[in-house]
Design an enzyme around this catalytic site. Structure first.
Site, PDB file in Angstrom:
ATOM      1  N   ASN A 201       0.179  10.613  -8.083  1.00  0.00           N
ATOM      2  CA  ASN A 201       0.634  10.786  -6.698  1.00  0.00           C
ATOM      3  C   ASN A 201       1.686   9.741  -6.335  1.00  0.00           C
ATOM      4  OD1 ASN A 201      -1.373  12.701  -6.553  1.00  0.00           O
ATOM      5  ND2 ASN A 201      -2.731  11.495  -5.262  1.00  0.00           N
TER       6      ASN A 201
ATOM      7  N   ASP B 112       0.866  -1.175   0.000  1.00  0.00           N
ATOM      8  CA  ASP B 112       0.000   0.000   0.000  1.00  0.00           C
ATOM      9  C   ASP B 112       0.913   1.240   0.000  1.00  0.00           C
ATOM     10  OD1 ASP B 112      -2.239   1.757   0.566  1.00  0.00           O
ATOM     11  OD2 ASP B 112      -1.529   1.794   2.643  1.00  0.00           O
TER      12      ASP B 112
ATOM     13  N   THR C 141      -2.815   0.463  -4.416  1.00  0.00           N
ATOM     14  CA  THR C 141      -3.255   1.656  -3.672  1.00  0.00           C
ATOM     15  C   THR C 141      -4.505   2.255  -4.292  1.00  0.00           C
ATOM     16  OG1 THR C 141      -2.614   3.898  -3.023  1.00  0.00           O
ATOM     17  CG2 THR C 141      -1.688   3.080  -5.067  1.00  0.00           C
TER      18      THR C 141
ATOM     19  N   GLY D 192     -10.055   6.873  -1.364  1.00  0.00           N
ATOM     20  CA  GLY D 192     -10.206   7.573  -2.638  1.00  0.00           C
ATOM     21  C   GLY D 192     -10.658   8.999  -2.412  1.00  0.00           C
TER      22      GLY D 192
ATOM     23  N   ASP E 208      -0.347   5.081   0.838  1.00  0.00           N
ATOM     24  CA  ASP E 208      -0.676   6.107   1.844  1.00  0.00           C
ATOM     25  C   ASP E 208      -0.706   5.510   3.240  1.00  0.00           C
ATOM     26  OD1 ASP E 208      -1.085   8.418   0.127  1.00  0.00           O
ATOM     27  OD2 ASP E 208      -2.660   7.177  -0.747  1.00  0.00           O
TER      28      ASP E 208
ATOM     29  N   GLU F   4      -1.140  11.266   4.850  1.00  0.00           N
ATOM     30  CA  GLU F   4      -2.518  11.757   4.968  1.00  0.00           C
ATOM     31  C   GLU F   4      -2.636  13.128   5.651  1.00  0.00           C
ATOM     32  OE1 GLU F   4      -4.800  10.635   3.276  1.00  0.00           O
ATOM     33  OE2 GLU F   4      -4.671   8.474   3.033  1.00  0.00           O
TER      34      GLU F   4
ATOM     35  N   ARG G 207     -14.123  10.479  -1.112  1.00  0.00           N
ATOM     36  CA  ARG G 207     -14.076  11.141   0.201  1.00  0.00           C
ATOM     37  C   ARG G 207     -14.805  12.483   0.164  1.00  0.00           C
ATOM     38  NH1 ARG G 207      -8.453  10.520   1.640  1.00  0.00           N
ATOM     39  NH2 ARG G 207      -9.189   8.410   2.005  1.00  0.00           N
TER      40      ARG G 207
ATOM     41  N   HIS H 157     -10.983  17.617  -7.418  1.00  0.00           N
ATOM     42  CA  HIS H 157      -9.967  16.595  -7.138  1.00  0.00           C
ATOM     43  C   HIS H 157      -8.724  16.792  -7.993  1.00  0.00           C
ATOM     44  CE1 HIS H 157      -8.282  12.418  -7.028  1.00  0.00           C
ATOM     45  NE2 HIS H 157      -8.423  12.695  -5.749  1.00  0.00           N
TER      46      HIS H 157
ATOM     47  N   LYS I 162      -6.718  19.311  -6.302  1.00  0.00           N
ATOM     48  CA  LYS I 162      -6.081  18.700  -5.120  1.00  0.00           C
ATOM     49  C   LYS I 162      -4.840  17.899  -5.536  1.00  0.00           C
ATOM     50  CE  LYS I 162      -5.499  14.916  -2.467  1.00  0.00           C
ATOM     51  NZ  LYS I 162      -5.289  13.508  -2.793  1.00  0.00           N
TER      52      LYS I 162
ATOM     53  N   THR J 230      -4.850   5.566  -4.244  1.00  0.00           N
ATOM     54  CA  THR J 230      -4.544   6.944  -4.639  1.00  0.00           C
ATOM     55  C   THR J 230      -4.253   7.060  -6.141  1.00  0.00           C
ATOM     56  OG1 THR J 230      -3.463   8.928  -3.753  1.00  0.00           O
ATOM     57  CG2 THR J 230      -2.047   7.100  -4.327  1.00  0.00           C
TER      58      THR J 230
HETATM   59  C1  XBP Z   1      -5.479   5.974   0.596  1.00  0.00           C
HETATM   60  C2  XBP Z   1      -6.537   6.900   0.243  1.00  0.00           C
HETATM   61  C3  XBP Z   1      -6.298   7.892  -0.776  1.00  0.00           C
HETATM   62  C4  XBP Z   1      -5.752   9.214  -0.391  1.00  0.00           C
HETATM   63  C5  XBP Z   1      -6.139  10.233  -1.427  1.00  0.00           C
HETATM   64  O1  XBP Z   1      -6.032   4.704   0.967  1.00  0.00           O
HETATM   65  O2  XBP Z   1      -7.629   6.792   0.710  1.00  0.00           O
HETATM   66  O3  XBP Z   1      -7.560   8.148  -1.254  1.00  0.00           O
HETATM   67  O4  XBP Z   1      -6.258   9.607   0.873  1.00  0.00           O
HETATM   68  O5  XBP Z   1      -5.758   9.895  -2.705  1.00  0.00           O
HETATM   69  P1  XBP Z   1      -5.113   3.406   0.929  1.00  0.00           P
HETATM   70  P2  XBP Z   1      -6.574  10.475  -3.983  1.00  0.00           P
HETATM   71  O6  XBP Z   1      -3.834   3.743   1.635  1.00  0.00           O
HETATM   72  O7  XBP Z   1      -5.896   2.375   1.709  1.00  0.00           O
HETATM   73  O8  XBP Z   1      -4.885   2.990  -0.506  1.00  0.00           O
HETATM   74  O9  XBP Z   1      -7.095  11.804  -3.618  1.00  0.00           O
HETATM   75  O10 XBP Z   1      -5.567  10.522  -5.104  1.00  0.00           O
HETATM   76  O11 XBP Z   1      -7.698   9.509  -4.266  1.00  0.00           O
HETATM   77 MG    MG Z   2      -3.041   3.078   3.446  1.00  0.00          MG
END
Ligand code: XBP
Ligand code: MG
Length: 255
Positions: free
Chosen positions: A129, A10, A123, A53, A12, A19, A57, A83, A86, A125
């Site tokens: 990113n 993973d 992931t 995501g 993030d 985060e 979110r 987004h 962002k 994201t």
């Molecule tokens: C990570 C996330 C991501 C980021 C934002 O979850 O939830 O959505 O917070 O990324 P995980 P984006 O670690 O479980 O994969 O804004 O690019 O979606």
């Molecule tokens: Mg994570």
């Protein structure tokens, strides 16, 4: 149990603590750009992390935390535009070197590369990113270290659905019993376990330390380094103090 062949990470919260001081800040900058008075505090963001995501979110925020917002006619495009802003802020922050890798991540990846273990990413994201984080916080060539980078909207159902792990393993033509997954969150563990991976190693962070990691064999506070070891939260680390390949092989063989 078949021999360990692949490590699937993973991003993030696992590779880097992205985060609170990364994604959250970039969301707030995008809201300001769009003339919105929304402010995602550290605390609120913890609640919003229930949904993975960024686009998902934002919608979750509107559905549950900002129900009075007068929605534009085309809410989908509005969210997509917001987004995009962002993502631009977030990748700029990474290019400035804003977010380091977590303890032990680079060392473990290098050890794995040296012995030819296969590496992948799973992931939710956005792909750009991942590229920016790997390039600026790990190594200029680090994208090439990973055989498969499974990210973002490549599967419609994001974690906790198993789809992103299943997709990554399909691309590698590999079965779950030869993989170890690295996660930091309940949704991530559910996704990996749902895809059939029985060896899931969790490294927690401030947002996820109280999550339910049912299904993860080993939960630590970090991968750690020699001399700056991990704390075991649950599971058997066999007396080791940092995660290396010897620990991973024992962990995988014992599952
Ligand atoms: C990570 C996330 C991501 C980021 C934002 O979850 O939830 O959505 O917070 O990324 P995980 P984006 O670690 O479980 O994969 O804004 O690019 O979606
Ligand atoms: Mg994570």
């Amino acid at each position: 149990m078949a021999e360990l062949q692949a490590l699937i990470f993973d991003v993030d919260g696992t590779l880097a603590d992205t985060e609170r001081d990364g994604h959250r800040v970039a969301f707030n900058k995008a809201f300001a750009d769009a003339g919105l008075d929304w402010d995602w505090s550290v605390e609120l963001y913890g609640q919003l992390l229930e949904v993975t995501g960024g686009k998902e979110r934002i919608r979750f925020y509107l559905d549950h935390f900002n129900t009075g917002f007068e929605r534009p006619d085309d809410l989908d495009s509005f969210i997509v535009d917001l987004h995009k802003k962002k993502t631009a802020h977030y990748t700029n922050m990474l290019a400035e070197g804003a977010i380091p890798m977590r303890s032990g991540v680079k060392r473990l990846l290098q050890e794995a590369r040296e012995v030819g273990l296969r590496l992948a990413i799973a992931t939710t994201t956005t792909p750009s990113n991942v590229s920016a984080l790997l390039q600026h916080s790990l190594d200029a060539d680090a994208e090439g270290w990973f055989e498969v980078i499974a990210a973002g909207d490549i599967v419609p159902a994001k974690k906790p659905a198993p789809d992103i792990y299943s997709w990554a393993m399909q691309q590698m033509d590999i079965s779950p019993d030869v993989c170890v997954a690295f996660e930091d969150s309940e949704n991530g563990v559910k996704s990996a376990v749902g895809a059939g991976i029985n060896t899931v190693l969790v490294t927690t962070n401030d947002y996820t330390e109280d999550h339910d990691f049912n299904g993860a064999e080993l939960v630590l506070d970090q991968l750690g380094e020699p001399g700056d070891g991990f704390r075991v939260i649950s599971g058997d680390a066999g007396g080791a103090d940092h995660v290396d390949l010897a620990l991973l092989r024992r962990f995988h063989a014992g599952a």
